[in-house]
Design a protein around this motif. Structure first.
Motif, PDB file in Angstrom:
ATOM      1  N   MET A   1      -3.724  26.262  24.466  1.00 16.16           N
ATOM      2  CA  MET A   1      -4.215  24.897  24.657  1.00 16.16           C
ATOM      3  C   MET A   1      -5.009  24.445  23.433  1.00 16.16           C
ATOM      4  N   PRO A   2      -4.401  24.466  22.287  1.00 18.83           N
ATOM      5  CA  PRO A   2      -5.115  24.154  21.042  1.00 18.83           C
ATOM      6  C   PRO A   2      -5.619  22.717  20.952  1.00 18.83           C
ATOM      7  N   SER A   3      -5.037  21.800  21.742  1.00 26.13           N
ATOM      8  CA  SER A   3      -5.449  20.398  21.652  1.00 26.13           C
ATOM      9  C   SER A   3      -6.551  20.040  22.644  1.00 26.13           C
ATOM     10  N   LEU A   4      -6.963  20.952  23.495  1.00 28.47           N
ATOM     11  CA  LEU A   4      -7.979  20.681  24.513  1.00 28.47           C
ATOM     12  C   LEU A   4      -9.315  20.325  23.854  1.00 28.47           C
ATOM     13  N   GLU A   5      -9.916  19.206  24.336  1.00 32.99           N
ATOM     14  CA  GLU A   5     -11.184  18.751  23.747  1.00 32.99           C
ATOM     15  C   GLU A   5     -12.377  18.960  24.670  1.00 32.99           C
ATOM     16  N   GLY A   6     -12.129  19.100  25.978  1.00 32.86           N
ATOM     17  CA  GLY A   6     -13.228  19.299  26.918  1.00 32.86           C
ATOM     18  C   GLY A   6     -12.887  20.303  27.994  1.00 32.86           C
ATOM     19  N   LEU A   7     -13.881  21.118  28.407  1.00 31.35           N
ATOM     20  CA  LEU A   7     -13.654  22.134  29.424  1.00 31.35           C
ATOM     21  C   LEU A   7     -14.877  22.194  30.350  1.00 31.35           C
ATOM     22  N   ASP A   8     -14.626  21.961  31.656  1.00 33.80           N
ATOM     23  CA  ASP A   8     -15.692  21.959  32.648  1.00 33.80           C
ATOM     24  C   ASP A   8     -15.554  23.184  33.543  1.00 33.80           C
ATOM     25  N   LEU A   9     -16.519  24.109  33.432  1.00 35.97           N
ATOM     26  CA  LEU A   9     -16.502  25.336  34.224  1.00 35.97           C
ATOM     27  C   LEU A   9     -17.760  25.453  35.086  1.00 35.97           C
ATOM     28  N   HIS A  10     -18.370  24.330  35.433  1.00 32.96           N
ATOM     29  CA  HIS A  10     -19.609  24.408  36.194  1.00 32.96           C
ATOM     30  C   HIS A  10     -19.340  24.794  37.645  1.00 32.96           C
ATOM     31  N   LEU A  11     -20.354  25.462  38.260  1.00 34.49           N
ATOM     32  CA  LEU A  11     -20.290  25.907  39.658  1.00 34.49           C
ATOM     33  C   LEU A  11     -19.101  26.828  39.935  1.00 34.49           C
ATOM     34  N   ASN A  12     -18.965  27.840  39.101  1.00 34.05           N
ATOM     35  CA  ASN A  12     -17.873  28.800  39.279  1.00 34.05           C
ATOM     36  C   ASN A  12     -18.375  30.224  39.470  1.00 34.05           C
ATOM     37  N   THR A  13     -19.653  30.397  39.712  1.00 30.70           N
ATOM     38  CA  THR A  13     -20.295  31.716  39.903  1.00 30.70           C
ATOM     39  C   THR A  13     -20.000  32.700  38.774  1.00 30.70           C
ATOM     40  N   LEU A  14     -19.851  32.172  37.572  1.00 33.90           N
ATOM     41  CA  LEU A  14     -19.621  33.044  36.416  1.00 33.90           C
ATOM     42  C   LEU A  14     -20.897  33.813  36.091  1.00 33.90           C
ATOM     43  N   SER A  15     -20.790  35.116  35.949  1.00 36.10           N
ATOM     44  CA  SER A  15     -21.950  35.940  35.618  1.00 36.10           C
ATOM     45  C   SER A  15     -21.932  36.409  34.162  1.00 36.10           C
ATOM     46  N   SER A  16     -20.783  36.305  33.529  1.00 36.29           N
ATOM     47  CA  SER A  16     -20.673  36.688  32.115  1.00 36.29           C
ATOM     48  C   SER A  16     -19.449  36.007  31.516  1.00 36.29           C
ATOM     49  N   ILE A  17     -19.406  36.025  30.193  1.00 34.63           N
ATOM     50  CA  ILE A  17     -18.269  35.456  29.476  1.00 34.63           C
ATOM     51  C   ILE A  17     -17.616  36.583  28.682  1.00 34.63           C
ATOM     52  N   GLN A  18     -16.395  36.825  28.997  1.00 38.23           N
ATOM     53  CA  GLN A  18     -15.677  37.918  28.335  1.00 38.23           C
ATOM     54  C   GLN A  18     -15.440  37.591  26.859  1.00 38.23           C
ATOM     55  N   ASP A  19     -15.468  38.626  26.061  1.00 34.23           N
ATOM     56  CA  ASP A  19     -15.196  38.467  24.639  1.00 34.23           C
ATOM     57  C   ASP A  19     -13.801  37.886  24.443  1.00 34.23           C
ATOM     58  N   GLY A  20     -13.725  36.840  23.667  1.00 31.63           N
ATOM     59  CA  GLY A  20     -12.440  36.195  23.412  1.00 31.63           C
ATOM     60  C   GLY A  20     -12.038  35.184  24.456  1.00 31.63           C
ATOM     61  N   ALA A  21     -12.981  34.832  25.368  1.00 37.53           N
ATOM     62  CA  ALA A  21     -12.658  33.892  26.445  1.00 37.53           C
ATOM     63  C   ALA A  21     -12.244  32.530  25.916  1.00 37.53           C
ATOM     64  N   PHE A  22     -12.760  32.174  24.734  1.00 39.53           N
ATOM     65  CA  PHE A  22     -12.465  30.834  24.222  1.00 39.53           C
ATOM     66  C   PHE A  22     -11.478  30.861  23.053  1.00 39.53           C
ATOM     67  N   ASN A  23     -10.751  31.943  22.922  1.00 45.62           N
ATOM     68  CA  ASN A  23      -9.716  32.009  21.892  1.00 45.62           C
ATOM     69  C   ASN A  23      -8.649  30.931  22.152  1.00 45.62           C
ATOM     70  N   GLY A  24      -8.167  30.372  21.084  1.00 44.74           N
ATOM     71  CA  GLY A  24      -7.104  29.382  21.211  1.00 44.74           C
ATOM     72  C   GLY A  24      -7.580  27.992  21.548  1.00 44.74           C
ATOM     73  N   LEU A  25      -8.903  27.734  21.414  1.00 48.45           N
ATOM     74  CA  LEU A  25      -9.449  26.398  21.695  1.00 48.45           C
ATOM     75  C   LEU A  25     -10.170  25.856  20.456  1.00 48.45           C
TER      76      LEU A  25
END
Length: 445
Positions: free
Chosen positions: A1-25
């Motif tokens: 998804m190289p063209s994605l400009e916005g990402l909303d991940l609120h209220l997802n009970t995320l406790s950590s962000i994996q390494d490389g989670a935002f690759n390709g953005l």
């Protein structure tokens, strides 16, 4: 998804962000991670988001911000870390954010702002630190923030403002210190704030203000001091505030307004003295305020108002005298044009003088209710007419009793002349009667 400009991940009970989670953005510009369960931000977490401009990580459980947590976000201009329980910020936590304009750290547990906490954000313009339990600001806490314009420290636990607290903030235009526990401010605390426009010191514990505290702040437009414990105003408080337009001193313990106390603020447009203990308004209480349009004096203990207290306020449009102890409003204040006066909740005596003002104006009196005479008690002053008070008789009696001495003398002279003429007339009549009687007696003989 190289063209994605916005990402909303609120209220997802995320406790950590994996390494490389935002690759390709590579083109992502805004990212919302609010309302999750994140407990930390490891260094390099966002290194693959070079074009990110806005990052929202509020309402998580991040207690500390480590060095270099955001160093790869070279284009970030908005960062929100509010409501996380942050208690520790490493000295270089924001290093690399050279384009950051807004930083929000509201609702945290900071307690103290350490020296050089904001090193690395030289272009920061807005810093929000509301409700973060701050009780101390180190001397160099804001060092390097030469572009800062807005600083919000609302609802913290500050008690003292030292001479060094805001050193170097020469471009600051708005400073909010409302709802703290401030009882002492160093006389030189604001000396570097030469571009300040608005200062909020509402709801603190100030009992007095050092003379000249605001001197050197020539561009100050608004000064808010409600909800303190101020008792006696000094003209020196306002020295140097020649451009001040709004001043609020409501909800203090002020008892008097000294003559000329506001002469240092000639451009004042709005003055609020509501909820104090003021009893009298002297002739020169507001001397020099020729541009004032709004004056609030409601909820005081005002009983006496000098007849000329408001006549020189040529631009006054609204005067609030609600909730005082006023029984009569001075008639000479009618000279003030285009003025509406709120006299609600005062023990007004509705006499012909007051009714003449109500019906004739200016000024325009509104919201007042009669307390006397008994027959009019509870009646709105706007509904009372001259006939209710037999005003013609009262006005005639008043004008007679107040006639000038020269008029009284003239009346006395006229009355004396009248008695002389009457006496002469009676004398002529008596003489005529006697003459006729004598004539009859002589004829009978």
């Amino acid at each position: 998804m190289p063209s994605l400009e916005g990402l909303d991940l609120h209220l997802n009970t995320l406790s950590s962000i994996q390494d490389g989670a935002f690759n390709g953005l590579p083109n992502l510009q805004w990212l919302i991670l609010a309302g999750n369960e994140l407990s930390s931000i490891p260094s390099g977490e966002f290194r693959r988001l070079p074009n990110l401009t806005k990052l929202f990580i509020s309402h998580n459980s991040i207690s500390s911000i480590q060095t270099g947590a955001f160093e790869d976000l070279l284009n970030l201009d908005h960062l929100d870390l509010s409501a996380n329980g942050v208690s520790n910020i490493s000295r270089a936590a924001f290093s690399g954010l050279s384009r950051l304009r807004l930083l929000a750290l509201n609702d945290n547990d900071l307690n103290i702002i350490e020296d050089d906490t904001f090193q690395g954000v030289p272009n920061l313009e807005e810093l929000e630190l509301k409700s973060s339990k701050i009780n101390n600001i180190s001397p160099a806490a804001f060092r390097g923030l030469t572009q800062l314009r807005d600083l919000n420290l609302f609802k913290n636990r500050l008690v003292n403002i030292s001479a060094e607290s805001f050193r170097g903030l020469t471009k600051l235009s708005k400073l909010i210190l409302a709802t703290n526990r401030i009882s002492n401010i160093s006389r030189t605390a604001f000396r570097d704030l030469t571009n300040i426009s608005s200062l909020y010191l509402t709801a603190n514990m100030l009992e007095s203000i050092d003379d000249g505290l605001f001197d050197g702040m020539p561009g100050m437009n608004s000064l808010f001091l409600p909800g303190n414990q101020l008792r006696n105003m000094s003209r020196e408080w306002f020295k140097g505030l020649t451009q001040l337009r709004k001043l609020s001193l409501m909800w203090n313990h002020l008892e008097t307004i000294d003559d000329g106390v506001f002469e240092e603020v000639p451009n004042l447009v709005e003055l609020d003295l509501t909820i104090n203990l003021i009893r009298n308004i002297n002739r020169d209480a507001f001397r020099g305020l020729t541009k004032l349009t709004t004056l609030n004096l409601g909820n005081n203990k005002i009983q006496q108002i000098d007849a000329n207290a408001f006549t020189h306020l040529n631009h006054l449009n609204h005067l609030n005298l609600n909730e005082n102890l006023i029984t009569q409003f001075p008639t000479t204040s009618r000279e003030t044009q285009n003025l509406t006066i709120d006299l609600g909740n005062n023990p007004l005596i509705c006499d012909c003088q007051l009714i003449e003002i109500v019906q004739g104006g200016p000024p325009k009196l509104t919201l007042g209710v009669c307390n006397e005479p008994v027959k009019l008690k509870g009646r709105s002053i706007s509904s009372v007419i001259r006939a209710d008070l037999n005003c013609r008789t009262q006005i005639y009696e008043a004008s007679t009793s107040q006639a000038p001495a020269s008029q009284s003398t003239a009346s006395s002279t006229t009355e004396s002349s009248t008695f002389v003429y009457i006496g002469i007339g009676l004398g002529v009549v008596v003489l005529a009667v006697i003459t006729v009687a004598v004539f009859i007696i002589i004829k009978q003989k």
